[in-house]
Design an enzyme around this catalytic site. Structure first.
Site, PDB file in Angstrom:
ATOM      1  N   LYS A 110     -17.638  -0.592   5.715  1.00  0.00           N
ATOM      2  CA  LYS A 110     -18.005  -1.558   4.675  1.00  0.00           C
ATOM      3  C   LYS A 110     -19.507  -1.569   4.405  1.00  0.00           C
ATOM      4  O   LYS A 110     -19.930  -1.667   3.243  1.00  0.00           O
ATOM      5  CB  LYS A 110     -17.521  -2.954   5.053  1.00  0.00           C
ATOM      6  CG  LYS A 110     -17.765  -3.978   3.941  1.00  0.00           C
ATOM      7  CD  LYS A 110     -17.122  -5.321   4.220  1.00  0.00           C
ATOM      8  CE  LYS A 110     -17.334  -6.267   3.033  1.00  0.00           C
ATOM      9  NZ  LYS A 110     -16.697  -7.580   3.270  1.00  0.00           N
ATOM     10  N   GLU A 115       0.814  -1.221   0.000  1.00  0.00           N
ATOM     11  CA  GLU A 115       0.000   0.000   0.000  1.00  0.00           C
ATOM     12  C   GLU A 115       0.847   1.270   0.000  1.00  0.00           C
ATOM     13  O   GLU A 115       0.448   2.293  -0.559  1.00  0.00           O
ATOM     14  CB  GLU A 115      -0.952   0.027   1.209  1.00  0.00           C
ATOM     15  CG  GLU A 115      -2.085  -0.985   1.133  1.00  0.00           C
ATOM     16  CD  GLU A 115      -1.736  -2.325   1.742  1.00  0.00           C
ATOM     17  OE1 GLU A 115      -2.638  -3.180   1.875  1.00  0.00           O
ATOM     18  OE2 GLU A 115      -0.540  -2.543   2.097  1.00  0.00           O
ATOM     19  N   PHE A 174     -11.858  -6.907  14.161  1.00  0.00           N
ATOM     20  CA  PHE A 174     -10.764  -7.403  13.324  1.00  0.00           C
ATOM     21  C   PHE A 174     -10.439  -6.399  12.217  1.00  0.00           C
ATOM     22  O   PHE A 174     -11.310  -5.974  11.466  1.00  0.00           O
ATOM     23  CB  PHE A 174     -11.142  -8.757  12.709  1.00  0.00           C
ATOM     24  CG  PHE A 174     -10.099  -9.302  11.783  1.00  0.00           C
ATOM     25  CD1 PHE A 174      -8.864  -9.713  12.269  1.00  0.00           C
ATOM     26  CD2 PHE A 174     -10.345  -9.394  10.418  1.00  0.00           C
ATOM     27  CE1 PHE A 174      -7.889 -10.205  11.408  1.00  0.00           C
ATOM     28  CE2 PHE A 174      -9.388  -9.897   9.554  1.00  0.00           C
ATOM     29  CZ  PHE A 174      -8.152 -10.302  10.044  1.00  0.00           C
ATOM     30  N   GLN A 175      -9.180  -6.019  12.112  1.00  0.00           N
ATOM     31  CA  GLN A 175      -8.666  -5.062  11.134  1.00  0.00           C
ATOM     32  C   GLN A 175      -9.367  -3.698  11.213  1.00  0.00           C
ATOM     33  O   GLN A 175      -9.449  -2.983  10.218  1.00  0.00           O
ATOM     34  CB  GLN A 175      -8.742  -5.631   9.711  1.00  0.00           C
ATOM     35  CG  GLN A 175      -7.752  -6.778   9.496  1.00  0.00           C
ATOM     36  CD  GLN A 175      -7.538  -7.122   8.034  1.00  0.00           C
ATOM     37  OE1 GLN A 175      -8.417  -6.943   7.202  1.00  0.00           O
ATOM     38  NE2 GLN A 175      -6.352  -7.642   7.728  1.00  0.00           N
ATOM     39  N   MET A 207      24.485   9.206   2.298  1.00  0.00           N
ATOM     40  CA  MET A 207      24.444  10.530   2.905  1.00  0.00           C
ATOM     41  C   MET A 207      24.698  10.468   4.406  1.00  0.00           C
ATOM     42  O   MET A 207      25.383  11.318   4.971  1.00  0.00           O
ATOM     43  CB  MET A 207      23.102  11.196   2.624  1.00  0.00           C
ATOM     44  CG  MET A 207      23.042  12.652   3.084  1.00  0.00           C
ATOM     45  SD  MET A 207      24.261  13.701   2.267  1.00  0.00           S
ATOM     46  CE  MET A 207      23.357  14.164   0.792  1.00  0.00           C
TER      47      MET A 207
END
Length: 558
Positions: free
Chosen positions: A163, A51, A113-114, A466
């Site tokens: 959802k 993602e 959940f999630q 760097m």
């Protein structure tokens, strides 16, 4: 007509002219992906490997075009994986709309959940964000989000949709989207004060930042510089707003700016700042920055006035509009003696690098030579980024895409995929360090899967370049956790993901390989073996004034 929330999402994207979305599906966002399936001939979906890659790709798409970039993610870890990409866009004022889906409304706040409060997490790094709990408000929310993302000072907006809202039905009425007009209103008193300051100046200098790119003000800026008869320096984000090939151009300003720009700004009597926010990497010691000059700042965001540096006069407004008005007000200026002094600095203080060996500066200059300045260059962060800023001459805006404010390692590969989707007519090259490439190298698989012909050039010095440079100069060569000298073979890795890959150890090899890569029209990786002690010069030590800029020769002499 009655549509599900998911269908409304897709219809609203079509309203906004969205042709490409970057994302990764999951349970909570399945309804949206199902609706997208029905419109796959109208909206292209690029399935990224992570993602974060999707967020960077949306960002790259936006930077390359000026349009709003769009990314999708599911709930929980899918949404949190967008955070670095959203923050990257926020710091550089890039218009992105991130659409996430969450657990159902009845499950919110119950550690389901999630489930994650992504709106709360992203509040400090978005221009605005929404949780849409009523499907009847979904269409108008999406329209507002796009308007906010692109209006004024651009930035990312997040929309989180439970959802069940994507499954619920609502009446949908299509709307024709009117692109926001530029704010033509500028305070006349501020304009007149600015014009007076410019016409009184004997040694003016123009400093250009990313706001000039975002405002599409390149044409007005060029006219302004010629009329004021002033040299021009830029920030990392301002590259291409003023042509890097123009005689008035003196290079980047700041920590790794040219000696000409740093000395010139320190000696000028008027610094005209166009769309820049006085980053600490530009100013060095802010109390000593442009200490001999009056400072005139032009910016769309009044919050930037007197934030990091105290200015003499500000003009708040759209840069394209402000410059256009000033061009009408100003008479032609003549600062030939000042310009001659700056020209002498350019001759005295050229950018130089070690000859005869394959090095970062040589690679960047060769890419410029072969692409004739017509490529879109994307970078990661660190030495690769600075060399790309110093040695490629950007003739146009939106041709350097880089993470300036956040400094995100792993940004470039995803952003280059987004840029190539947006501008398939352009050669798109991501210049990376080996440390940065490791962050999101899985996006090579994305480029191969979706047949996106980006060229990944890795300046492979087997160290975090760097950071090691700072350890070398300021930490008595204590190379703590910066050596990456392991057995990872980037060529085999890229080949395993389906890309063409080559290794270059000499200048001659790179010239031939890059020429071949340009003709392949498929994803290519080039692993360039460079010396671990190659440094970015010139440099200003942290906390020092920018006129204390030094290079390798100064260090040896000292």
């Amino acid at each position: 007509m009655k549509l599900t929330g998911a269908e409304i999402v897709i219809e609203c994207l079509k309203e906004q002219g969205v042709d490409t979305v970057f994302g990764y599906p999951g349970g909570a966002i399945l309804n949206v992906y199902d609706a997208l399936y029905q419109h796959q001939n109208e909206i292209r979906h690029i399935l990224t490997s992570h993602e974060q890659g999707a967020a960077h790709a949306a960002d790259g798409y936006a930077r390359a075009t000026g349009k709003v970039g769009v990314c999708f993610a599911t709930s929980g870890p899918g949404a949190t994986n967008l955070v670095t990409g959203i923050a990257t866009a926020y710091m550089d004022s890039i218009p992105v709309v991130a659409i996430t889906c969450n657990v159902g409304v009845s499950l919110l706040g119950k550690d389901s959940f999630q489930e994650i409060d992504i709106a709360g997490i992203t509040m400090p790094i978005t221009k605005h964000n929404y949780i849409v709990k009523d499907v009847n408000q979904l269409a108008d929310t999406i329209r507002r989000a796009f308007g906010i993302a692109r209006r004024g000072r651009p930035g990312p907006v997040l929309i989180d949709i439970p959802k069940d809202v994507t499954a619920n039905m609502a009446e949908y009425e299509p709307k024709k989207i009117v692109q926001p007009r530029r704010r033509e209103c500028v305070d006349e008193v501020e304009l007149q004060a600015a014009a007076d300051m410019i016409q009184e100046a004997k040694k003016p200098y123009i400093f250009v930042g990313g706001g000039a790119v975002l405002s599409d003000a390149a044409e007005e800026l060029l006219e302004f510089a010629k009329k004021v008869d002033a040299p021009v320096a830029d920030s990392l984000m301002g590259k291409g707003a003023f042509p890097g090939t123009d005689p008035y151009y003196t290079g980047m300003l700041g920590m790794h700016g040219t000696k000409t720009s740093n000395h010139g700004v320190s000696e000028c009597d008027l610094l005209i700042v166009v769309g820049a926010r006085f980053s600490d990497r530009v100013t060095g010691n802010a109390k000593k920055f442009a200490s001999k000059a009056k400072i005139l700042q032009i910016d769309i965001d009044p919050a930037e006035m007197n934030k990091n540096v105290i200015i003499t006069q500000g003009v708040t407004g759209d840069i394209k509009v402000v410059l256009s008005k000033l061009n009408e007000m100003l008479t032609q200026q003549d600062h030939s003696e000042w310009i001659r002094q700056i020209e002498e600095y350019k001759v005295k203080y050229p950018l130089t690098y070690h000859p005869d060996v394959l090095s970062g500066p040589f690679v960047v200059e060769e890419i410029y030579r072969q692409t004739k300045g017509e490529a879109i260059i994307v970078t990661e962060v660190g030495q690769n980024q600075m060399w790309a800023a110093q040695y490629y001459k950007y003739p146009k805006p939106r041709t350097l895409l880089t993470s300036g404010g956040l400094g995100t390692m792993g940004y470039g590969l995803g952003a280059s995929i987004g840029a190539k989707c947006a501008r398939p007519d352009k050669c798109v090259v991501n210049i990376a360090g080996d440390g940065c490439f490791r962050m999101n190298m899985n996006e090579i698989a994305t480029a191969v899967r979706s047949q996106i012909p980006v060229i990944e050039v890795i300046l492979n010095n087997h160290v975090l370049g760097m950071v090691r440079q700072w350890q070398d100069l300021f930490y008595e060569k204590r190379y703590s956790a910066t050596v990456l000298n392991d057995q990872v073979d980037f060529v085999k890795l890229a080949e395993a993901m389906g890309a063409k890959a080559f290794r270059a150890s000499t200048r001659e090899e790179f010239v031939q390989i890059f020429e071949k890569a340009r003709g392949l029209n498929e994803p290519v990786l080039i692993d360039c073996q460079i010396d671990c002690d190659e440094k970015v010069w010139p440099m200003v030590a942290p906390g020092a004034a920018i006129d204390q800029v030094f290079d390798e020769g100064d260090l040896v002499e000292k």
